[in-house]
Scaffold this motif. Structure first.
Motif, PDB file in Angstrom:
ATOM      1  N   LEU A  21       0.831  -1.202   0.000  1.00  0.00           N
ATOM      2  CA  LEU A  21       0.000   0.000   0.000  1.00  0.00           C
ATOM      3  C   LEU A  21       0.871   1.260   0.000  1.00  0.00           C
ATOM      4  CD1 LEU A  21      -2.840  -0.929   2.534  1.00  0.00           C
ATOM      5  CD2 LEU A  21      -2.799  -1.228   0.058  1.00  0.00           C
ATOM      6  N   ASP A  22       1.922   1.261   0.829  1.00  0.00           N
ATOM      7  CA  ASP A  22       2.771   2.440   0.956  1.00  0.00           C
ATOM      8  C   ASP A  22       3.546   2.746  -0.325  1.00  0.00           C
ATOM      9  OD1 ASP A  22       1.977   2.824   3.555  1.00  0.00           O
ATOM     10  OD2 ASP A  22       3.717   1.824   4.445  1.00  0.00           O
ATOM     11  N   VAL A  23       3.997   1.695  -1.011  1.00  0.00           N
ATOM     12  CA  VAL A  23       4.863   1.883  -2.176  1.00  0.00           C
ATOM     13  C   VAL A  23       4.079   2.002  -3.487  1.00  0.00           C
ATOM     14  CG1 VAL A  23       6.694   0.823  -3.562  1.00  0.00           C
ATOM     15  CG2 VAL A  23       6.792   0.721  -1.058  1.00  0.00           C
ATOM     16  N   ALA A  24       3.050   1.169  -3.662  1.00  0.00           N
ATOM     17  CA  ALA A  24       2.406   1.058  -4.966  1.00  0.00           C
ATOM     18  C   ALA A  24       1.054   1.744  -5.077  1.00  0.00           C
ATOM     19  CB  ALA A  24       2.236  -0.429  -5.330  1.00  0.00           C
ATOM     20  N   ILE A  25       0.429   2.074  -3.950  1.00  0.00           N
ATOM     21  CA  ILE A  25      -0.932   2.607  -4.015  1.00  0.00           C
ATOM     22  C   ILE A  25      -1.045   4.012  -3.445  1.00  0.00           C
ATOM     23  CG2 ILE A  25      -3.297   2.283  -3.191  1.00  0.00           C
ATOM     24  CD1 ILE A  25      -2.865  -0.709  -3.388  1.00  0.00           C
ATOM     25  N   ARG A  26      -0.555   4.212  -2.237  1.00  0.00           N
ATOM     26  CA  ARG A  26      -0.744   5.509  -1.566  1.00  0.00           C
ATOM     27  C   ARG A  26      -0.168   6.699  -2.346  1.00  0.00           C
ATOM     28  NH1 ARG A  26      -0.441   2.652   3.715  1.00  0.00           N
ATOM     29  NH2 ARG A  26      -2.516   2.907   4.639  1.00  0.00           N
ATOM     30  N   PRO A  27       1.012   6.588  -2.971  1.00  0.00           N
ATOM     31  CA  PRO A  27       1.522   7.752  -3.714  1.00  0.00           C
ATOM     32  C   PRO A  27       0.550   8.241  -4.796  1.00  0.00           C
ATOM     33  CG  PRO A  27       3.278   6.172  -3.368  1.00  0.00           C
ATOM     34  CD  PRO A  27       2.010   5.492  -2.937  1.00  0.00           C
ATOM     35  N   THR A  28      -0.104   7.298  -5.478  1.00  0.00           N
ATOM     36  CA  THR A  28      -1.057   7.682  -6.520  1.00  0.00           C
ATOM     37  C   THR A  28      -2.272   8.360  -5.919  1.00  0.00           C
ATOM     38  OG1 THR A  28      -0.342   5.855  -7.957  1.00  0.00           O
ATOM     39  CG2 THR A  28      -2.516   6.806  -8.385  1.00  0.00           C
ATOM     40  N   LEU A  29      -2.802   7.806  -4.827  1.00  0.00           N
ATOM     41  CA  LEU A  29      -3.976   8.394  -4.197  1.00  0.00           C
ATOM     42  C   LEU A  29      -3.649   9.752  -3.596  1.00  0.00           C
ATOM     43  CD1 LEU A  29      -5.534   5.294  -2.372  1.00  0.00           C
ATOM     44  CD2 LEU A  29      -6.047   6.174  -4.661  1.00  0.00           C
ATOM     45  N   ARG A  30      -2.496   9.868  -2.970  1.00  0.00           N
ATOM     46  CA  ARG A  30      -2.125  11.127  -2.323  1.00  0.00           C
ATOM     47  C   ARG A  30      -1.863  12.235  -3.335  1.00  0.00           C
ATOM     48  NH1 ARG A  30       1.707   8.361   2.387  1.00  0.00           N
ATOM     49  NH2 ARG A  30      -0.032   7.819   3.788  1.00  0.00           N
ATOM     50  N   ALA A  31      -1.500  11.863  -4.556  1.00  0.00           N
ATOM     51  CA  ALA A  31      -1.327  12.868  -5.602  1.00  0.00           C
ATOM     52  C   ALA A  31      -2.641  13.573  -5.906  1.00  0.00           C
ATOM     53  CB  ALA A  31      -0.774  12.216  -6.871  1.00  0.00           C
ATOM     54  N   ASP A  32      -3.753  12.899  -5.617  1.00  0.00           N
ATOM     55  CA  ASP A  32      -5.083  13.493  -5.799  1.00  0.00           C
ATOM     56  C   ASP A  32      -5.719  13.841  -4.459  1.00  0.00           C
ATOM     57  OD1 ASP A  32      -5.071  13.360  -8.582  1.00  0.00           O
ATOM     58  OD2 ASP A  32      -5.669  11.253  -8.560  1.00  0.00           O
ATOM     59  N   ARG A  33      -4.875  14.036  -3.424  1.00  0.00           N
ATOM     60  CA  ARG A  33      -5.321  14.414  -2.083  1.00  0.00           C
ATOM     61  C   ARG A  33      -6.202  13.338  -1.433  1.00  0.00           C
ATOM     62  NH1 ARG A  33      -8.690  18.163  -2.512  1.00  0.00           N
ATOM     63  NH2 ARG A  33      -8.849  18.211  -4.780  1.00  0.00           N
ATOM     64  N   ARG A  75      -4.665 -17.111   2.812  1.00  0.00           N
ATOM     65  CA  ARG A  75      -5.555 -16.513   1.816  1.00  0.00           C
ATOM     66  C   ARG A  75      -6.742 -15.885   2.543  1.00  0.00           C
ATOM     67  NH1 ARG A  75      -8.078 -19.884  -1.431  1.00  0.00           N
ATOM     68  NH2 ARG A  75      -8.054 -18.531  -3.281  1.00  0.00           N
ATOM     69  N   GLY A  76      -7.163 -14.711   2.072  1.00  0.00           N
ATOM     70  CA  GLY A  76      -8.263 -14.047   2.750  1.00  0.00           C
ATOM     71  C   GLY A  76      -8.772 -12.835   1.990  1.00  0.00           C
ATOM     72  N   VAL A  77      -9.727 -12.170   2.614  1.00  0.00           N
ATOM     73  CA  VAL A  77     -10.388 -11.007   2.008  1.00  0.00           C
ATOM     74  C   VAL A  77      -9.902  -9.746   2.722  1.00  0.00           C
ATOM     75  CG1 VAL A  77     -12.594  -9.876   1.521  1.00  0.00           C
ATOM     76  CG2 VAL A  77     -12.414 -12.387   1.430  1.00  0.00           C
ATOM     77  N   LEU A  78      -9.484  -8.779   1.939  1.00  0.00           N
ATOM     78  CA  LEU A  78      -8.994  -7.516   2.483  1.00  0.00           C
ATOM     79  C   LEU A  78     -10.100  -6.459   2.419  1.00  0.00           C
ATOM     80  CD1 LEU A  78      -6.687  -5.598   3.429  1.00  0.00           C
ATOM     81  CD2 LEU A  78      -6.204  -5.202   0.993  1.00  0.00           C
ATOM     82  N   TYR A  79     -10.258  -5.722   3.514  1.00  0.00           N
ATOM     83  CA  TYR A  79     -11.208  -4.613   3.569  1.00  0.00           C
ATOM     84  C   TYR A  79     -10.428  -3.319   3.799  1.00  0.00           C
ATOM     85  CZ  TYR A  79     -14.627  -8.351   4.228  1.00  0.00           C
ATOM     86  OH  TYR A  79     -15.392  -9.475   4.073  1.00  0.00           O
ATOM     87  N   VAL A  80     -10.610  -2.354   2.914  1.00  0.00           N
ATOM     88  CA  VAL A  80      -9.947  -1.066   3.065  1.00  0.00           C
ATOM     89  C   VAL A  80     -10.977   0.053   2.953  1.00  0.00           C
ATOM     90  CG1 VAL A  80      -7.745  -1.909   2.151  1.00  0.00           C
ATOM     91  CG2 VAL A  80      -9.408  -0.863   0.607  1.00  0.00           C
ATOM     92  N   ARG A  81     -10.602   1.230   3.420  1.00  0.00           N
ATOM     93  CA  ARG A  81     -11.496   2.392   3.363  1.00  0.00           C
ATOM     94  C   ARG A  81     -10.752   3.555   2.726  1.00  0.00           C
ATOM     95  NH1 ARG A  81     -12.149   2.976   8.359  1.00  0.00           N
ATOM     96  NH2 ARG A  81     -14.084   1.781   8.607  1.00  0.00           N
ATOM     97  N   LEU A  82     -11.338   4.128   1.656  1.00  0.00           N
ATOM     98  CA  LEU A  82     -10.748   5.304   1.024  1.00  0.00           C
ATOM     99  C   LEU A  82     -10.895   6.507   1.938  1.00  0.00           C
ATOM    100  CD1 LEU A  82     -11.952   4.849  -2.665  1.00  0.00           C
ATOM    101  CD2 LEU A  82      -9.640   4.513  -1.784  1.00  0.00           C
ATOM    102  N   GLN A  83      -9.887   7.388   1.937  1.00  0.00           N
ATOM    103  CA  GLN A  83      -9.883   8.567   2.783  1.00  0.00           C
ATOM    104  C   GLN A  83      -9.654   9.823   1.945  1.00  0.00           C
ATOM    105  OE1 GLN A  83     -10.632   8.415   5.877  1.00  0.00           O
ATOM    106  NE2 GLN A  83     -10.179   6.350   6.587  1.00  0.00           N
ATOM    107  N   GLY A  84      -9.831  10.976   2.550  1.00  0.00           N
ATOM    108  CA  GLY A  84      -9.559  12.241   1.881  1.00  0.00           C
ATOM    109  C   GLY A  84     -10.469  12.463   0.684  1.00  0.00           C
ATOM    110  N   ALA A  85      -9.898  13.057  -0.364  1.00  0.00           N
ATOM    111  CA  ALA A  85     -10.691  13.372  -1.554  1.00  0.00           C
ATOM    112  C   ALA A  85     -11.224  12.119  -2.223  1.00  0.00           C
ATOM    113  CB  ALA A  85      -9.840  14.179  -2.538  1.00  0.00           C
TER     114      ALA A  85
END
Length: 220
Positions: free
Chosen positions: A147-159, A183-193
């Protein structure tokens, strides 16, 4: 239920475009039906809603909000539904709105801004297995690293951003053969914009889910 209808025809490319404007059974809601797709990725059963505050995600919605009476714009595959300030405004605005939709379709522009999929840049991205953290399962440490390396930078670029809500292992306690992680199911929550973005579902399914699945096949 359709109470009245009007047609307007125009040439789009080599064919004729017909837009039918209808009053609906809902107060102040009016449907503009086209016989060509407004956006092939949209669904008439789940219309994408725009207000004046969120219309920046759609060039078409932004154009329609130029009319002061327009209070809400909902877009489907081949329809536009508008909520107007007063039902009587339909008689005045039907033709101008049909002209706006026709001009937009003739322009060839995209009705909504689909989130960019940064696949090319991520395919070559190397994310090593992280060092263990005491008291934290290694698969969760690795997940946080992805998440820190591959996902968050893209999301944070759009606040925007996202948080992990939970990871629930499958009931059969199966383990991924490649990573050795449960093996399992991941639950995440979008934040900010990203949390209030009209494209949040596309971001979650088309970006977050794809990236996590690429690096951690144990997440199903």
């Amino acid at each position: 239920q359709c109470l009245s209808g009007r047609n307007i025809c125009a040439n789009v490319g080599l064919r004729s475009l017909t837009i039918t404007a209808n009053k609906t059974s809902l107060p102040n809601y009016f449907r503009f039906q086209t016989d060509v797709p407004i956006d092939a990725q949209l669904d008439n059963k789940r219309l994408l809603e725009f207000s004046r505050h969120t219309s920046s995600g759609s060039q078409l919605a932004t154009k329609l909000f130029d009319h002061d009476s327009v209070r809400m714009v909902l877009l489907g595959r081949d329809m536009v539904v508008l909520r107007l300030a007063q039902r009587e405004d339909f008689d005045t605005l039907a033709n101008p709105i049909k002209s706006d939709i026709t001009s937009f379709l003739e322009s060839g522009a995209s009705a909504i801004e689909h989130p960019k999929q940064p696949d090319d840049g991520l395919k070559d991205l190397t994310i090593p297995v992280p060092d263990p953290i005491e008291g934290v399962p290694l698969h969760m440490v690795h997940l946080q690293k992805v998440l820190d390396v591959a996902i968050r930078p893209t999301l944070r670029a759009d606040r925007g951003d996202l948080d992990i809500v939970d990871f629930t292992p499958l009931e059969d306690d199966s383990v991924d053969e490649v990573t050795g992680y449960p093996r399992g199911v991941l639950y995440v929550r979008l934040q900010g914009a990203c949390a209030g973005c009209p494209h949040s579902k596309q971001t979650m399914r088309g970006f977050v889910a794809n990236v996590v699945g690429r690096y951690l096949p144990n997440v199903v």
